[in-house]
Design an enzyme around this catalytic site. Structure first.
Site, short mmCIF file in Angstrom:
data_model
loop_
_atom_site.label_atom_id
_atom_site.label_comp_id
_atom_site.label_asym_id
_atom_site.label_seq_id
_atom_site.Cartn_x
_atom_site.Cartn_y
_atom_site.Cartn_z
N ASP A 156 1.44 76.46 -12.95
CA ASP A 156 1.45 74.98 -13.22
C ASP A 156 2.62 74.59 -14.63
OD1 ASP A 156 -0.14 76.13 -15.05
OD2 ASP A 156 -1.59 74.65 -15.37
N TYR A 157 2.68 75.56 -15.55
CA TYR A 157 3.55 75.43 -16.50
C TYR A 157 5.11 75.88 -16.13
CZ TYR A 157 6.25 77.41 -20.66
OH TYR A 157 6.95 77.53 -21.93
N ASN A 158 5.10 76.83 -15.27
CA ASN A 158 6.40 76.99 -14.48
C ASN A 158 7.03 75.99 -13.66
OD1 ASN A 158 5.68 79.59 -15.59
ND2 ASN A 158 5.20 80.77 -13.62
#
Ligand SMILES: NC(=O)c1ccc[n+]([C@@H]2O[C@H](COP(=O)([O-])OP(=O)(O)OC[C@H]3O[C@@H](n4cnc5c(N)ncnc54)[C@H](OP(=O)(O)O)[C@@H]3O)[C@@H](O)[C@H]2O)c1
Length: 268
Positions: A156-158
């Site tokens: 999700d961060y990426n």
């Protein structure tokens, strides 16, 4: 090299620690005036206080906050030249890394995008009108090498950071003719609280591989992430690149992504 930053007005988010603190210190040393935003100040940020620094307590998970901090900088310092969208990483209450796509819930995805992408959208929306009034400006978005390396870990961060890279390029196209440059700086792992604090990334990885925090920082993480230099970057090494991109000395650099990643990304 004179970065010609003296007298410029900057907003730096996530300015109380890590990369944001190093950026704030650097811009102040170059003679800029800086509105430093974070939820709380720190002794390290307080130590920089003087005429050029204004700390504003702001929670960027609040949709109103980015506009409010930009407006405050304009009110206090008379305009805006530089916006460093540095705040990002794990949203409040979240610890990274997470190891699988199956780990984050819908709410986790929403919080991740709120912190790492939407807060930037809102800050840029607020910053462009005052920058146009000054005839231009520089926006530096702090992304991550992970934006260009899809992986199960922190998916999700990426994805949020990949969105940030795309947004940056789009903004650079639209606003270059009006004198606003927009670039990303993409760190690899950097020795900040995100890694080193209690329960931070180093502790999570230490539990995963059965070692201690210092071994993760000094050996496990550099090996696992195949860092060519063999070590994590220091916040100042990222801040120096951000300062150069914020400077008029980079007048022909826009829509670019600068890796400060210890050789983390291997592709050309
Ligand atoms: N460190 C790394 O290894 C690494 C790697 C790649 C990319 N990056 C990127 O680099 C940037 C900075 O990371 P860092 O490691 O320097 O961070 P950090 O040391 O953990 O510091 C985070 C900063 O953001 C502020 N912050 C956190 N939540 C906030 C909120 N809700 N509203 C406003 N401010 C908030 C913190 O202050 P308060 O807690 O007081 O609000 C602090 O000033 C991030 O965009 C991150 O994604 C970091």
């Amino acid at each position: 090299m004179d970065l010609q930053l003296s007298g410029r007005v900057a907003v730096v988010t996530g300015a109380s620690k890590g990369i944001g603190l190093a950026v704030t210190r650097t811009l102040l040393a170059e003679g800029s005036r800086v509105l430093a935003a974070s939820r709380k100040s720190t002794p390290e940020l307080d130590a920089l206080s003087g005429t050029g620094l204004l700390h504003v307590a702001a929670d960027l998970m609040d949709p109103e906050a980015p506009g409010q901090i930009v407006a405050r900088a304009v009110e206090e310092f008379g305009g805006l030249d530089i916006l460093v969208n540095n705040a990002g990483g794990p949203p409040p209450g979240v610890a990274l890394p997470r190891f699988s796509f199956l780990a984050p819930t819908d709410d986790d995805w929403r919080a991740m995008f709120e912190f790492n992408l939407f807060s930037v959208v809102r800050a840029v929306r607020a910053a462009i009108p005052p920058m146009l009034q000054r005839g231009g400006g520089a926006i530096v978005n702090v992304s991550s090498g992970s934006a260009r390396l899809p992986a199960a870990m922190n998916v999700d961060y990426n994805a949020a950071k990949a969105g940030l890279n795309n947004l940056t390029k789009a903004l650079s196209e639209e606003f270059a003719p009006q004198g606003i440059r927009v670039n990303t700086v993409s760190p690899g792992p950097v020795r900040t609280a995100w890694w080193t604090e209690e329960g931070g990334a180093a502790d999570i990885l230490a539990a995963q591989v059965g070692t201690d925090r210092d071994s993760v920082m000094d050996r496990v993480a550099p090996e696992m992430m195949k860092l060519s230099t063999g070590r994590l970057a220091e916040p100042q090494e990222v801040a120096d690149v951000i300062a150069l991109l914020a400077s008029p000395r980079s007048a022909s650099t826009t829509g670019a992504d600068f890796a400060v990643d210890s050789g983390f990304l291997k592709e050309i």
